[in-house]
Motif scaffolding. Structure first.
Motif, short mmCIF file in Angstrom:
data_model
loop_
_atom_site.label_atom_id
_atom_site.label_comp_id
_atom_site.label_asym_id
_atom_site.label_seq_id
_atom_site.Cartn_x
_atom_site.Cartn_y
_atom_site.Cartn_z
N TYR A 142 -27.79 75.44 21.51
CA TYR A 142 -28.22 74.87 20.24
C TYR A 142 -28.04 73.35 20.20
CZ TYR A 142 -29.34 79.04 17.61
OH TYR A 142 -29.95 80.15 17.15
N THR A 143 -26.97 72.88 20.87
CA THR A 143 -26.75 71.43 20.86
C THR A 143 -27.94 70.70 21.46
OG1 THR A 143 -25.49 71.82 22.85
CG2 THR A 143 -24.25 71.35 20.89
N HIS A 144 -28.46 71.26 22.54
CA HIS A 144 -29.60 70.59 23.17
C HIS A 144 -30.84 70.70 22.31
CE1 HIS A 144 -27.20 70.82 27.03
NE2 HIS A 144 -27.43 69.55 26.81
N LEU A 145 -30.92 71.81 21.61
CA LEU A 145 -32.04 71.96 20.67
C LEU A 145 -31.96 70.85 19.62
CD1 LEU A 145 -34.18 74.14 20.70
CD2 LEU A 145 -33.01 75.21 18.78
N TRP A 146 -30.72 70.61 19.15
CA TRP A 146 -30.52 69.53 18.18
C TRP A 146 -30.92 68.19 18.76
CZ3 TRP A 146 -29.86 69.09 13.22
CH2 TRP A 146 -29.40 70.20 12.50
N ALA A 147 -30.56 67.95 20.03
CA ALA A 147 -30.90 66.69 20.66
C ALA A 147 -32.40 66.47 20.64
CB ALA A 147 -30.39 66.66 22.09
N MET A 148 -33.13 67.55 20.96
CA MET A 148 -34.58 67.42 20.96
C MET A 148 -35.09 67.12 19.56
SD MET A 148 -35.92 70.43 23.35
CE MET A 148 -34.93 71.08 24.63
N LEU A 149 -34.53 67.84 18.59
CA LEU A 149 -34.98 67.65 17.21
C LEU A 149 -34.74 66.22 16.76
CD1 LEU A 149 -34.02 70.74 15.06
CD2 LEU A 149 -36.17 69.45 15.07
N ILE A 150 -33.53 65.73 17.01
CA ILE A 150 -33.19 64.39 16.54
C ILE A 150 -34.03 63.34 17.25
CG2 ILE A 150 -31.35 62.67 16.46
CD1 ILE A 150 -29.44 64.77 15.74
N SER A 151 -34.23 63.52 18.57
CA SER A 151 -35.09 62.57 19.28
C SER A 151 -36.48 62.55 18.67
CB SER A 151 -35.20 62.94 20.76
OG SER A 151 -33.95 63.04 21.33
N GLY A 152 -37.00 63.76 18.40
CA GLY A 152 -38.33 63.83 17.82
C GLY A 152 -38.39 63.13 16.47
N LEU A 157 -39.71 58.37 12.90
CA LEU A 157 -39.18 57.31 12.05
C LEU A 157 -39.52 55.93 12.61
CD1 LEU A 157 -35.65 58.42 10.86
CD2 LEU A 157 -37.64 57.82 9.49
N PHE A 158 -39.27 55.77 13.90
CA PHE A 158 -39.55 54.48 14.54
C PHE A 158 -41.01 54.12 14.41
CE2 PHE A 158 -36.17 53.15 17.75
CZ PHE A 158 -35.18 53.49 16.88
N ARG A 163 -44.95 50.68 12.29
CA ARG A 163 -46.36 50.66 11.93
C ARG A 163 -46.56 50.19 10.50
NH1 ARG A 163 -51.00 53.26 14.02
NH2 ARG A 163 -52.66 51.97 13.17
N TYR A 164 -45.72 50.70 9.59
CA TYR A 164 -46.05 50.50 8.18
C TYR A 164 -45.12 49.58 7.41
CZ TYR A 164 -49.42 54.17 8.92
OH TYR A 164 -50.47 54.88 9.39
N SER A 165 -43.87 49.36 7.91
CA SER A 165 -42.99 48.55 7.07
C SER A 165 -43.17 47.07 7.39
CB SER A 165 -41.54 48.97 7.29
OG SER A 165 -41.05 48.37 8.46
N ARG A 166 -42.87 46.23 6.40
CA ARG A 166 -42.99 44.79 6.56
C ARG A 166 -42.04 44.28 7.64
NH1 ARG A 166 -45.66 41.35 3.15
NH2 ARG A 166 -44.55 39.41 3.45
N VAL A 167 -40.80 44.82 7.59
CA VAL A 167 -39.80 44.38 8.57
C VAL A 167 -40.23 44.75 9.98
CG1 VAL A 167 -37.38 44.51 9.20
CG2 VAL A 167 -38.04 44.72 6.82
#
Lengths: 296, 348
Positions: A142-152, A157-158, A163-167
């Motif tokens: 499950y930990t690795h599943l979490w890693a994949m989820l968070i990376s995704g 987010l990035f 793409r869209y924020s002024r900063v």
């Protein structure tokens, strides 16, 4: 499924799991590189410091989620301070000097953390379940599943951020050409400070996560060294590149470990660097990086 | 104020020993150095040996990184190659030290050329990455090729002998080190003022422009790699005799960073700077230790807090401080002080 095919698939899946950890770290490199054109060799150390702070807070009795939040704040402040003291004086210096400064910063942070927190392994009071997912004989924790989820999640987010924020736009502008960005009314200094703050915060989150998956000690920053090949393979300024690079390195590493470790012990840890070297020889700007054209 | 510093020709301007006084002080220094084993403490002699080895390696790295501008994070690999070559030749084939040390240099130079060719296209941080991965590969090689290098068990090196006379003692090995340091320093100093050295500097300042004015980039970059790794290899050979025992853990990325710290603290692109930096950083652990002991005696709660780790932290800190505050390094400080004394009382 035959035995061999199952073994291969299992290796690929474990590889993807490890690779998503590399990808998570690689994203941090890409953020700094995209905005400031600096390769931060101290990124792994930023992760380690974040993980240690969070560990200290959790041990002190603060609930995990609060600890993560506070750590993120501290890390951000720490990033701002680092930028102000170490990186700001280097604006306009040759790239060589900037690279060296981050290397100096990395070994400084590493040894100072060693002095403060010691060298013994610490078990992070893990919040992630240690159960495994079994599907047709293939195992994934499950930990690795979490890693994949968070990376995704981070990728999305990035992507939205740049793409869209002024900063995000300001960051891209600064990365592209500092002078022009200044002429457009972007405060390059503020953008730099912000980038380092954000990147340290993200590094802290990644570090906490890694500390949950692995054991927490100084060696945790060595994961960042494995993430270098990932970013170079993917291209230094490409976010999807970091993910794909991380996954490819992870899979290759586990495959090499699975098939060649009998004949050449320890060759697994070498794989990433051989790949790095080959990529640099053949396509230094990576799979998705922008090709630098030199006009003479 | 000193007079007669007016130079009439280019030949005078690039002279190694600019005035008679430089020669005078150098001779005085040489006499003091060569008589060192007669009166100094064995520990000081040991430290001079270690600094001498560091000087050779640092000059090598400075030729590549300081003069030619090719950043290298793999210098420890060349030192390792030299050290293991001479250790293996000495222990398995009983070769004398005056063959094994240059052999270490030649083997390192060979690998330097091997690395130099693929690295021609790379610059800046890409080059740093490539050289770093080369260092990792070499470290892997010396750890796992056990039939040759004994792996993690380490390899022990017999004491060097010449004409049946053993030089194992630090105070005797001292003369070997001093010979190599003097020879290689003079060679580097000479190299820097010839066509080759000027070509290196031109490549550092602007590689495209250098090529336009007729410098063969391939030739000179590979040459810089070869010379630099030769120096590293010789330093490694001396190191193997000096420690008498080699272990793969001595040659990690940290050692490369140590050499980088030496040339940054000493002064990039300056031979004298490499010497300053190497001596300073070799002596630094002792300075820190002495300071820690002193502080421990003053403040009880600090007592016994000294840790090897402080040295590494100091390397990192020094790299940062010098790059930010004094990019010309100790050499820059030295020449500033010298100039201001020379021009006294007309300093400004």
């Amino acid at each position: 499924m035959t035995e061999g095919a199952l073994y291969f698939l299992q290796l690929v899946i474990s590889g993807i799991a490890v690779g998503s950890l590399y990808a998570l770290v690689a994203l941090g490199f890409v953020l700094i590189y995209k905005a400031t054109d600096i390769m931060n060799f101290a990124h792994g150390e930023a992760m380690m410091v974040g993980a240690f702070i969070c560990y200290a807070l959790v041990v002190a009795g603060i609930p995990f989620l609060w600890a993560v939040l506070i750590t993120t704040g501290i890390a951000m402040f720490f990033g701002l301070v680092t930028e102000r003291l170490v990186l700001r004086p280097m604006i306009g210096e040759p790239q060589f000097a900037v690279v060296m400064v981050t290397i100096g910063l990395s070994i400084f942070l590493r040894s100072i953390s060693g002095i403060i927190f010691g060298h013994d392994n610490k078990i992070f009071p893990s919040q992630l379940s240690d159960q495994t997912l079994v599907f047709k004989g293939l195992v994934l924790s499950y930990t690795h599943l979490w890693a994949m989820l968070i990376s995704g999640l981070m990728v999305i987010l990035f992507f939205l951020f740049f793409r869209y924020s002024r900063v995000g736009l300001a960051m891209r502008g600064v990365a592209n050409d500092q002078d022009t960005a200044m002429l457009m009314g972007i405060s390059v200094k503020r953008v730099f400070a912000l980038t380092w703050g954000i990147s340290f915060a993200i590094a802290a989150v990644a570090g906490i996560f890694l500390a949950n998956v692995m054991v927490l000690n100084i060696a945790i920053c060595l994961v960042a060294i494995k993430a270098f090949p990932a970013v170079i393979l993917g291209g230094l300024e490409s976010i999807p590149g970091a993910i794909i690079g991380g996954l490819v390195i992870g899979v290759l590493e586990t495959l090499v470990g699975g098939y060649l470790d009998q004949t050449l012990p320890g060759v697994k840890d070498l794989t990433a660097f051989v790949v790095l070297f080959l990529v640099l020889m053949i396509r230094p700007y990576g799979l998705f990086g922008k090709k630098e054209i030199e006009r003479v | 104020m000193r007079s007669k510093t007016f130079r009439e020709s280019y030949r005078e301007d690039i002279r190694i020993f600019k005035t008679i006084w430089v020669k005078f002080w150098l001779v005085l220094f040489a006499v003091a150095l060569l008589s060192l084993p007669l009166w100094a403490d064995p520990y000081i002699i040991y430290m001079v040996n270690i600094s001498g080895i560091a000087i050779i390696a640092a000059i090598g790295l400075n030729i590549l990184t300081g003069l030619t501008g090719q950043i290298s994070l793999g210098h420890s690999a060349f030192v390792a190659l030299g050290a293991y070559t001479s250790a293996i030749l000495a222990s398995k084939m009983d070769m004398p030290f005056w063959l094994t040390i240059p052999a270490g240099g030649v083997v390192a130079a060979f690998f330097g050329i091997l690395l130099g060719f693929p690295c021609l296209r790379l610059k800046g941080l890409y080059l740093a990455m490539a050289t770093m991965s080369f260092g990792v590969v070499v470290e892997y090689g010396i750890t796992h090729w056990e039939s040759l290098t004994m792996g993690v068990r380490g390899i022990s090196v017999p004491a060097p002998t010449i004409f049946g006379y053993t030089l194992g003692d630090p105070s005797k090995l001292f003369y070997v080190t001093v010979f190599f340091v003097t020879f290689l320093t003079l060679a580097a100093k000479n190299l820097a003022r010839t066509r080759i050295g000027r070509a290196f500097v031109a490549i550092r300042d602007r590689d495209v422009a250098a090529e336009v004015i007729g410098i063969n980039l391939t030739k000179y970059k590979v040459m810089a790699f070869a010379i630099s790794s030769f120096y590293g290899g010789v330093a490694g050979g001396l190191y193997s005799y000096s420690t008498t025992y080699l272990h793969p853990e001595n040659f990690t990325l940290l050692l490369s960073i140590e050499y980088i710290a030496m040339i940054i603290v000493g002064g990039l692109g300056s031979i004298l700077g490499s010497i300053f930096g190497a001596v300073f950083l070799t002596a630094m652990p002792d300075i820190i230790k002495g300071f820690a002991d002193f502080m421990g005696r003053q403040f009880i709660f600090l007592h016994g807090r000294y840790d090897e780790e402080w040295n590494i932290a100091a390397f990192g800190l020094l790299i940062m401080i010098f790059l930010i505050v004094e990019p010309t390094g100790l050499n820059g400080i030295w020449s500033r002080v010298k100039t201001s004394f020379k021009n006294w009382p007309f300093t400004y």
